[in-house]
Design a protein around this motif. Structure first.
Motif, mmCIF file in Angstrom:
data_model
loop_
_atom_site.group_PDB
_atom_site.id
_atom_site.type_symbol
_atom_site.label_atom_id
_atom_site.label_comp_id
_atom_site.label_asym_id
_atom_site.label_seq_id
_atom_site.Cartn_x
_atom_site.Cartn_y
_atom_site.Cartn_z
ATOM 1 N N GLN B 319 43.394 73.414 56.992
ATOM 2 C CA GLN B 319 42.067 73.561 56.378
ATOM 3 C C GLN B 319 42.100 74.644 55.316
ATOM 4 O O GLN B 319 42.591 75.745 55.552
ATOM 5 N N TRP B 320 41.502 74.351 54.166
ATOM 6 C CA TRP B 320 41.542 75.293 53.055
ATOM 7 C C TRP B 320 40.881 76.629 53.396
ATOM 8 O O TRP B 320 41.355 77.698 53.024
ATOM 9 N N GLN B 321 39.788 76.532 54.134
ATOM 10 C CA GLN B 321 39.094 77.768 54.506
ATOM 11 C C GLN B 321 39.992 78.673 55.358
ATOM 12 O O GLN B 321 39.924 79.903 55.245
ATOM 13 N N HIS B 324 42.050 80.613 53.081
ATOM 14 C CA HIS B 324 41.271 81.724 52.507
ATOM 15 C C HIS B 324 41.265 82.906 53.481
ATOM 16 O O HIS B 324 41.509 84.049 53.082
ATOM 17 N N TYR B 377 33.691 69.053 47.026
ATOM 18 C CA TYR B 377 32.668 68.776 48.037
ATOM 19 C C TYR B 377 32.285 67.307 47.932
ATOM 20 O O TYR B 377 32.006 66.811 46.838
ATOM 21 N N LYS B 384 29.372 72.984 51.220
ATOM 22 C CA LYS B 384 29.470 74.304 50.605
ATOM 23 C C LYS B 384 28.668 75.300 51.439
ATOM 24 O O LYS B 384 27.558 74.993 51.878
ATOM 25 N N LEU B 391 33.368 83.415 50.911
ATOM 26 C CA LEU B 391 33.450 82.014 51.363
ATOM 27 C C LEU B 391 32.467 81.111 50.628
ATOM 28 O O LEU B 391 32.748 79.936 50.395
ATOM 29 N N LEU B 394 33.962 79.480 47.652
ATOM 30 C CA LEU B 394 35.008 78.459 47.808
ATOM 31 C C LEU B 394 34.582 77.193 47.072
ATOM 32 O O LEU B 394 33.463 76.719 47.256
ATOM 33 N N ARG B 397 36.192 73.117 50.866
ATOM 34 C CA ARG B 397 36.510 73.532 52.232
ATOM 35 C C ARG B 397 37.212 72.380 52.955
ATOM 36 O O ARG B 397 37.221 72.306 54.181
#
Lengths: 483, 483
Positions: B319-321, B324, B377, B384, B391, B394, B397
């Protein structure tokens, strides 16, 4: 890959700023010129250019300020308006109020910045504009509105909804302000000489580094690098024209710039830049391998003769159209001598528009804050012609006066479409030696363009590039080129 | 003035074209994806970008093609439309009919040019579009319409008056086409690797030629020169960010680029380019005099650790988040070690958003035909966030999947506004060592940004610039930098 080069980025950059006193003077002149036109408590309202997203992205087009607001206020940030009170002479910049949080993302400029930088009488945020207007309660709001004779376009007007309750006057200021802009102040001439010099250097640098086998766009890249590296300018005067071979140079606004430069061909580079609002517009023509061949030299010298004859003749009082005819005549004389045009009285050739077969564009245009500057056609001056080939492309037919800046750009081209039309028109074709012309189409085209300031007795040249055959060949060899 | 330099313009330029088979494939994929969505004789209609005058002048903005029409048809000329028949798969380009007389002024492209270059099934002139539609008589005309989550903007729709008599469907194609664009074909990866390599070379060339005393814009000029000289590209991915000193690098989208580079300061250059539609987006940070000082090195290595940790972790399924958070944690660990952040459980620091004081932006964004590419998104994927610092910035996500291209750009900044807010917020300030942080504000900021292709097992890097302290210092010295 070894790209280190001690001279590629040089800390000794050049800069020249317009003093705030210049803008103060232009504002005073406009107040003066609007006297008797504007009634009572009137204001002039200017809309600066805006930030423009590229399509639906959060990326923006390069910003270019609208030229009137820059001329009068110097303001060079997006999304501003400005007011000049025509009764009191008071100057007000209306700047955008940018949220505090944006300071993380960008350099945020606030009212004190505008006040200090542009030294206007007052700075208001855009959300204070309505209240300012209510207090001033102007009887007229003059806006700059008129159709540009080159593009047929108009500028967008200020569009705040609260302006609807005022008397908006859109037919008084256009020509008055244009006329002020036609005559350059010394500060403007200094700017134009500055960017003219930098652009000239850039042209010479390109000439010294060009050889057969490169792509046209590589010349554009080097020109733009030189200008930005020296001055920081990203402003665009117009699209670079880098034309090589026997077709490109004959297409007047060719800016594909994709072809491979071939040996033994002419290169026509029409490139200018813009610095601090002011434009340069310069064309050089040079041989791809550094040495003109005979045919190239003959056509080049025809254009050079036209160019130097015009420069020797222009001064206050001369009619621009006469200069166009002079250039046309000089070129025709050479073409007759070479045998491309049949011997005939020059007047007859001019009348039949034979010169326009080879020089189908106008001799030049006013230049300043725009490459094709305002004021070329205006009330009280000769109107645009509709019909006559070449002459109908003139961007002005005014009588020259000291203080005007104008481009001088004679050219001689072998354009396929124009030649075909001419060969098919018996009125014109009888003056043309078709087979001889076809021998010369390999030359493509030649254009030589300087920007000059008109003076009482002649001109002051804002351009400084090699012009004679010898100078050009020296520049191509990377040698000092000046005689 | 001696500007001749044998290596400045090199005939060995680089080129890479997309094959027409690629666009054929993207069209087939769209037809496939629209099955069950589009009814009967439906078409998809795309509006290309237009020539745009600069204000009221006869000079134009640089043309940039709309990305969908380019993706599907390859067409790269202004003022075109294109149709994909969703029932038959037939492709039609609608091109402008340009008057014959324009051939004197510009390279005129006619229907056969479009047919041959883009190998679509049919080419119509704009004045034939209405008749074509009448004959096809589509039950639905699907158009690309949706709000971009980064900009909040929409693209202009086709606006021919005769479209009013058809059933225009604007709510079906947006996410379907975006989703196709998220996953890059090999041909696209090749393009992005190509422009990534050229942009990387340009960065290294700038590093080798930078020294204290120059202006920031001189670095921009050299970067752009390198890209245009090598590839011919004038397309703009985004505005160059050349930030130096202790303030510029802390402003995330600083692109004033006017300051003089001072000794002993960091330079943050975030510059990418665009070639044949595809973008690169690369950031390097390096010392102005070629050698990091101790504080610069500490912060640089914090960001480098985040950068390398993310690169070692990303692959399909991640997961991209989470990436981060990983970057944030690595940076926080370093800041604790140096003493800028008070020792506390990482989870607590993350929860209190202490990391966002130093990295207030998102870790990266999808990249492709736009620098901030579509699909970040989308329905069926995480929404978002609105609130959480860092965050909420971003740009996606999503869970990573093979074929996505994304930028990885951790950073650590000493931004005045953010730090002041943090010091004034007791919830956050208790984790900060204010006096120690103030000792480090001279570092300004560090960002390291690569563009990568996500694969099943990891990533393929589209960027190739020096990253370790040793590599960077070698590049600054003009030496071969690779370990």
């Amino acid at each position: 890959m070894d790209y280190k080069n001690e001279n590629l980025i040089n800390p000794e950059i050049q800069m020249l700023q317009l003093p705030v006193s210049f803008h103060k003077k232009t504002r005073q002149n406009l107040v003066e010129a609007m006297k008797g036109v504007a009634q009572g408590r009137s204001i002039a309202l200017f809309r600066g250019d805006t930030t423009k997203p590229i399509q639906d992205q959060d990326i923006e087009e390069n910003f270019q300020q609208e030229s009137n607001i820059f001329y009068l206020f110097g303001v060079n940030e997006p999304d501003c308006h400005a007011v000049l009170e025509l009764d009191t002479g008071k100057s007000v910049i209306i700047c955008p109020r940018i949220p505090e949080a944006y300071k993380l993302w960008m350099t945020v400029k606030e009212a004190p910045y505008y006040k200090q930088t542009y030294q206007v009488d007052e700075v208001k945020y855009d959300d204070e504009f309505e209240a300012y207007l209510k207090e001033k309660n102007p009887e007229e709001i003059h806006v700059y509105f008129g159709v540009d004779p080159d593009s047929g376009l108009t500028l967008p007007l200020p569009e705040q909804p609260f302006l609807k309750s005022y008397n908006i006057v859109n037919d008084k200021m256009y020509h008055i302000l244009n006329e002020l802009r036609v005559f350059k102040h010394q500060e403007e001439v200094d700017q134009m000489k500055f960017i003219g010099d930098v652009s000239s250097e850039a042209h010479v640098r390109v000439m010294a580094n060009t050889k057969p086998g490169i792509r046209e766009y590589q010349m554009e890249a080097l020109f733009k690098f030189h200008v930005q590296e020296r001055t920081g300018s990203k402003e665009k005067s117009y699209d670079c024209i880098c034309a090589s071979g026997n077709e490109g140079p004959s297409i007047l606004h060719y800016h594909d710039n994709q072809r491979i430069v071939t040996d033994n061909s002419l290169i026509l580079n029409d490139m200018g830049s813009k610095y601090n609002g002011y434009c340069s517009d310069i064309t050089v023509t040079f041989p791809s391998n550094g040495k003109f061949n005979d045919k190239q030299k003959e056509i080049y010298n025809a254009v050079y003769d036209a160019y130097i004859s015009v420069l020797r003749s222009i001064k206050e009082g001369v009619q621009w159209q006469d200069m166009h005819h002079l250039a046309e005549q000089r070129i025709l004389e050479h073409l007759i001598k070479i045998g491309l045009v049949v011997e005939a009285p020059i007047d007859e050739l001019v009348q039949k528009r034979v010169g326009a077969v080879f020089m189908p564009h106008g001799l030049g245009h006013l230049i300043g804050l725009r490459v094709h500057d305002v004021g070329g056609y205006a009330p009280g001056h000769p109107e645009k012609l509709k019909d006559l080939a070449g002459l109908r492309s003139l961007r002005t037919r005014r009588t020259l006066k000291a203080g005007m800046c104008i481009s001088v750009e004679p050219g001689c081209y072998f354009n396929k479409v124009i030649l075909e039309q001419a060969f098919n028109n018996p009125e014109v074709s009888k003056y043309l030696n078709k087979s001889k012309i076809e021998e010369y189409t390999c030359v493509g085209g030649v254009r030589l363009e300087d920007d000059v300031l008109i003076t009482k007795d002649g001109h002051f040249n804002l351009t400084n590039v090699p012009r004679t055959v010898e100078e050009v060949e020296r520049a191509c060899a990377g040698l000092p080129w000046k005689n």
